[in-house]
Scaffold this motif. Structure first.
Motif, PDB file in Angstrom:
ATOM      1  N   VAL A 184       0.856  -1.192  -0.055  1.00 49.50           N
ATOM      2  CA  VAL A 184       0.066  -0.018   0.060  1.00 49.50           C
ATOM      3  C   VAL A 184       0.939   1.095   0.024  1.00 49.50           C
ATOM      4  CG1 VAL A 184      -2.057  -0.933   1.014  1.00 49.50           C
ATOM      5  CG2 VAL A 184      -0.331   0.001   2.157  1.00 49.50           C
ATOM      6  N   GLN A 185       0.529   2.098  -0.526  1.00 52.82           N
ATOM      7  CA  GLN A 185       1.102   3.585  -0.790  1.00 52.82           C
ATOM      8  C   GLN A 185       1.290   4.470   0.582  1.00 52.82           C
ATOM      9  OE1 GLN A 185       1.077   5.711  -4.571  1.00 52.82           O
ATOM     10  NE2 GLN A 185       2.572   7.051  -3.867  1.00 52.82           N
ATOM     11  N   LEU A 186       2.203   4.885   0.997  1.00 52.29           N
ATOM     12  CA  LEU A 186       2.139   5.685   2.121  1.00 52.29           C
ATOM     13  C   LEU A 186       1.735   7.142   1.903  1.00 52.29           C
ATOM     14  CD1 LEU A 186       5.552   4.482   3.674  1.00 52.29           C
ATOM     15  CD2 LEU A 186       2.992   3.952   4.701  1.00 52.29           C
ATOM     16  N   LEU A 187       1.111   7.791   2.512  1.00 53.38           N
ATOM     17  CA  LEU A 187       0.454   9.269   2.495  1.00 53.38           C
ATOM     18  C   LEU A 187       1.519   9.919   3.074  1.00 53.38           C
ATOM     19  CD1 LEU A 187      -3.353   8.694   2.611  1.00 53.38           C
ATOM     20  CD2 LEU A 187      -1.977   8.489   0.711  1.00 53.38           C
ATOM     21  N   ASN A 188       1.449  11.146   2.572  1.00 51.07           N
ATOM     22  CA  ASN A 188       2.445  12.189   3.351  1.00 51.07           C
ATOM     23  C   ASN A 188       3.886  11.808   3.583  1.00 51.07           C
ATOM     24  OD1 ASN A 188       0.076  13.788   3.875  1.00 51.07           O
ATOM     25  ND2 ASN A 188      -0.609  12.499   5.550  1.00 51.07           N
ATOM     26  N   ALA A 189       4.521  10.869   2.509  1.00 51.49           N
ATOM     27  CA  ALA A 189       5.684  10.330   2.660  1.00 51.49           C
ATOM     28  C   ALA A 189       6.968  11.245   2.221  1.00 51.49           C
ATOM     29  CB  ALA A 189       5.693   9.276   1.888  1.00 51.49           C
ATOM     30  N   GLY A 190       6.512  12.803   1.951  1.00 50.56           N
ATOM     31  CA  GLY A 190       7.607  13.698   1.538  1.00 50.56           C
ATOM     32  C   GLY A 190       7.207  14.022   0.140  1.00 50.56           C
ATOM     33  N   ASN A 191       8.057  15.118  -0.248  1.00 52.64           N
ATOM     34  CA  ASN A 191       7.813  15.729  -1.590  1.00 52.64           C
ATOM     35  C   ASN A 191       8.238  14.726  -2.512  1.00 52.64           C
ATOM     36  OD1 ASN A 191       6.331  17.820  -0.890  1.00 52.64           O
ATOM     37  ND2 ASN A 191       8.234  19.282  -0.649  1.00 52.64           N
ATOM     38  N   GLY A 192       7.609  14.277  -3.595  1.00 54.95           N
ATOM     39  CA  GLY A 192       8.204  13.513  -4.759  1.00 54.95           C
ATOM     40  C   GLY A 192       8.623  12.086  -4.289  1.00 54.95           C
ATOM     41  N   VAL A 193       8.228  11.728  -2.842  1.00 52.67           N
ATOM     42  CA  VAL A 193       8.538  10.361  -2.525  1.00 52.67           C
ATOM     43  C   VAL A 193       7.378   9.361  -2.623  1.00 52.67           C
ATOM     44  CG1 VAL A 193       9.169   8.855  -0.294  1.00 52.67           C
ATOM     45  CG2 VAL A 193      10.146  11.342  -0.729  1.00 52.67           C
ATOM     46  N   GLU A 194       7.593   8.204  -3.408  1.00 57.93           N
ATOM     47  CA  GLU A 194       6.681   7.312  -3.536  1.00 57.93           C
ATOM     48  C   GLU A 194       6.903   5.941  -2.786  1.00 57.93           C
ATOM     49  OE1 GLU A 194       5.725   6.647  -7.477  1.00 57.93           O
ATOM     50  OE2 GLU A 194       5.096   8.546  -7.982  1.00 57.93           O
TER      51      GLU A 194
END
Length: 357
Positions: A184-194
């Protein structure tokens, strides 16, 4: 609580030694209660309806002869054991590097909890200097069928607050009753970070209970027979209703959800995440329905203020089991915004009577 909400709530993960609060007012409007088996457009055959009503009255009269023991055991059945979940926190990928120095990397750990139940928290070990850590740790829980699970990733630091690296909330529809195995993708992980989190969830549901029955069935035999006969008559009469009645009854089951008018008043005593003795955090608040990223609402940013006032209104429509999440952030230019704290309110805190505090 059924009386709304008006007051202050303490922010979690606000920083070491920081006791920050968020002030909210929540006014809730519930949909009118629907009569069982009725819709706004009652499409029935008159004769069949009369027959059903007569038989149902007989069933009700017979049922009234059941003693208090039957009522007690039926009530106990309504609070049957919750589902159990075995959650394996496998690992994460492509986390943000929150440490300074080209040789240093984040030291991540994962915090897991049932939304609305801080006592359920589970923390994995810390993996040093690794942006794609593997934990393979198991968290076993018991929760109700509407529970949401929250996973947040943090960078462990010495001498300062741990850095927030991202989070995800899974509502029960994502893993119950058939479990979950994937990323699952993490939210609020940082600018441009997936960044992603890998999970395995195995769920065991309680056996379905027969309606009106308990492990100890205490009934009067004659009353039970009479009830069964009348119920059969009611069923036979009900079968004469046409498809239109069935359609409108089904529509009633998915009646409009409650609406909530949320006023984000302000916050107090936030952490100063900015460098320099003259600088202070520039906070804003992000609000959302847990499990529904499309519901996000963001307040304006208040510059250089650790006790900001927003007084902004967020109007939503959600079901009666919804939880609301409020997270505070420090807006920064040229780097990821800093996390300042959060709180999650489950529906029991504000519906149907709102919240002001």
């Amino acid at each position: 609580a059924p009386d709304g909400f008006d007051g202050e709530v303490q922010l979690l993960n606000a920083g070491n030694g920081v006791e920050a609060t968020l002030s909210l007012k929540i006014h809730v409007t519930m949909p009118p209660p629907a009569e069982e088996g009725k819709s706004s457009e009652e499409v029935t055959d008159g004769a069949a309806a009369d027959s059903t009503a007569t038989a149902a009255a007989q069933a009700s009269e017979a049922a009234d002869t059941r003693d208090d023991a039957q009522l007690t055991t039926t009530s106990m059945t309504a609070s049957a054991p919750h589902m159990t979940a075995k959650v394996t926190i496998v690992g994460a990928m492509n986390l943000r590097n929150a440490d300074i120095g080209w040789r240093n990397k984040s030291d991540p750990y994962c915090v897991c909890e049932i939304v609305g139940d801080p006592s359920s928290k589970f923390k994995t070990k810390t993996v040093n200097d690794n942006l794609s850590p593997t934990w393979n740790e198991v968290w076993s829980i018991s929760c109700d069928e509407h529970a949401s699970l929250k996973f947040s990733i943090w960078d462990e630091d010495m001498g300062k607050s741990d850095d927030f690296l991202g989070e995800v909330i899974l509502d029960s529809k994502s893993f119950a009753p058939d479990g979950f195995d994937g990323e699952v993708q993490l939210l609020n992980a940082g600018n441009g970070v997936e960044a992603t989190l890998s999970l395995k969830i195995h769920v065991t549901m309680p056996p379905p209970a027969e309606e009106g029955k308990s492990s100890e069935e205490v009934t009067d035999g004659a009353a039970a027979d009479s009830t069964a006969t009348a119920a059969a008559q009611a069923s036979e009469a009900a079968d004469t209703r046409d498809d239109a009645q069935l359609t409108t009854t089904s529509m009633t089951a998915s009646a409009p959800h409650m609406t909530a008018k949320v006023t984000i008043v302000g916050a107090m005593n936030l952490r100063n995440a900015d460098i320099g003795w003259r600088n202070k955090s520039d906070p804003y608040c992000v609000c959302e329905i847990v499990g529904d990223p499309s519901s996000k609402f963001k307040t304006k940013t208040v510059n250089d203020n650790l006790s900001p006032t927003w007084n902004e209104v967020w109007s939503i429509s959600c079901d009666e089991h919804a939880s609301l999440k409020f997270s505070i952030w420090d807006e920064d230019m040229g780097k990821s915004d800093d996390f300042l704290g959060e709180v999650i309110l489950d529906s029991k805190s504000f519906a149907p009577d709102g919240f002001d505090g």
